[in-house]
Design a protein around this motif. Sequence first.
Motif, PDB file in Angstrom:
ATOM      1  N   ASP A  35       0.826  -1.210   0.000  1.00 22.06           N
ATOM      2  CA  ASP A  35       0.000   0.000   0.000  1.00 22.06           C
ATOM      3  C   ASP A  35       0.861   1.262   0.000  1.00 22.06           C
ATOM      4  O   ASP A  35       0.520   2.253  -0.641  1.00 22.06           O
ATOM      5  N   ASP A  41      -2.049   5.055   0.806  1.00 28.85           N
ATOM      6  CA  ASP A  41      -2.066   5.813   2.059  1.00 28.85           C
ATOM      7  C   ASP A  41      -3.491   6.095   2.504  1.00 28.85           C
ATOM      8  O   ASP A  41      -4.304   6.612   1.737  1.00 28.85           O
ATOM      9  N   GLN A  42      -3.792   5.770   3.733  1.00 28.36           N
ATOM     10  CA  GLN A  42      -5.089   6.062   4.310  1.00 28.36           C
ATOM     11  C   GLN A  42      -4.890   6.666   5.691  1.00 28.36           C
ATOM     12  O   GLN A  42      -3.854   6.461   6.322  1.00 28.36           O
ATOM     13  N   THR A 296     -11.753   5.397   8.266  1.00 31.42           N
ATOM     14  CA  THR A 296     -10.880   5.639   7.120  1.00 31.42           C
ATOM     15  C   THR A 296     -11.670   5.928   5.851  1.00 31.42           C
ATOM     16  O   THR A 296     -11.175   6.592   4.949  1.00 31.42           O
ATOM     17  N   ASN A 297     -12.894   5.445   5.813  1.00 30.12           N
ATOM     18  CA  ASN A 297     -13.720   5.646   4.624  1.00 30.12           C
ATOM     19  C   ASN A 297     -15.165   5.887   5.048  1.00 30.12           C
ATOM     20  O   ASN A 297     -16.046   5.048   4.853  1.00 30.12           O
TER      21      ASN A 297
END
Length: 367
Positions: A35, A41-42, A296-297
Motif C-alpha cells: 500500500d 495511504d489512508q 478511514t472511509n
Amino acid sequence: MSTDSTTTTTDARPRELLQASNVKKHFPLDEGLFDRLFGGDQVVRAVDGVDLTVHAGETVGIVGESGSGKSTLGRTVSRLYEPTDGSIVFDSEHIETYSGRELRPIRRRVQYVFQDPMSALNPRKTVGESVARPLAVHDIADGEEKWERVADLFEEVGLSRSQLDAYPHELSGGQRQRVGLCRALVTEPDLIVFDEPVSALDVTLQAQILNLINRLQREFDLSYLFISHDLTVVRQVCDRIVVMYAGEIVERGTARDIFENPQHPYTRSLLDAIPQVDGGRRSDRKHLGGQPPSATNPPSGCRFHPRCPEFIDGRCSGEQPSLQSVEGDGPDHEAACHWLDPSEGERATHTPPSRAEREIIQESSGD
C-alpha cells in the motif's frame, strides 16, 4: 454546574477560554509495504472538522459512542495530540502550532484527568510524590511549601495526609481518582479535561466523585471539558453538551436542549438507550442498530445515514448536513440533520424505507 459570572464587556456570557475551529486529527494507517508503494495511504479521521467553545467557569460535555472521536478531540484541544488542521485558541493565544517550551505554560493551565488514574501515576512512587512532581516541573513550589500544598489538596478532595506515602496499588479506585484530581489541581489550572473520569467506578462512588468535581469547580473557579459515553453522568455536571458521531458534531446545545428537545436521530437513540428506573428503556424512540462507520472511509452525505432509524431519502446519503439552529430554542441549540427542514408533522408520520429500498437509494446516490 457553573455559576461563574465573569463576563466580557461586550457579551453577557463569560469570556471564551477555549475556542477550537475546524479542528482535525487524522492518524496515518500503515497497511503494509504494498500500500505504501502503490499509493494506498489512508488515514483514520478520528476528528474531522470540529468547532468547540468553552467559556470561563462552565462545563461542556462531549458524548458519543466508542470511536466517535470524543477522547481524541479532548486530547487534541488540550494539546496532548498535535492537530492535523484547524485553530486552537486558549485564552486569546493560538496554541495549535506550539511545541516543547512553548507548550509548558499551557500544560500548567490545562490539565487532563484520565479514566484510569493508574495511567498517570508512577507505580514506583508514592501518590504524594506523583502529585508533587508538577510543582517542581513548573517551578511553583519546593521544600516544605510543596508538601504543604499537596497535603492541603489531599484533604480538599477527601483523602488524608497519611495517604501521601501510599503507593497507587494500595488505594481503591475511588481514592486513586481523587489523587488524579489532586494532580490536576496542584498547578492551579484554568481548564481541566475529564476523560471518562467515573466510568470505572460503581454508582455510589460515581455520585461522590461527581459531587466533588462540582464543588471543586465552584471553589477554584474552574472550567471543565467533560468526556463521557454516559448521558446520565453528563447531565449531572454539564452546562452545554456536544454530541459526536464519526468524528463530527451532530448536535449541541444546553443540557436542557439535548434532553428535552433532541433533534438528531443519533441523539435520540443515545437517549433511548438510557435505562429507566424500572429496568426498561424509553419506549417512544427507535432502537439504534448497526455499527459505527469506518473512520478511514466514512459514508457520503450524513455519516449516520446507514444506521439512521429516521432515514428520509437520497438527500441523507448524498448531501452532508451542516449544523443549523433549532427553531424555537436558544442560539446554542444546533443539529446537523436534514430533518430540521421538514415539519414536525412530517417527521412524526414518516415511515423510513425498507432495507432493500434504502440500499437502492444509497446506490443511486453513489454511496
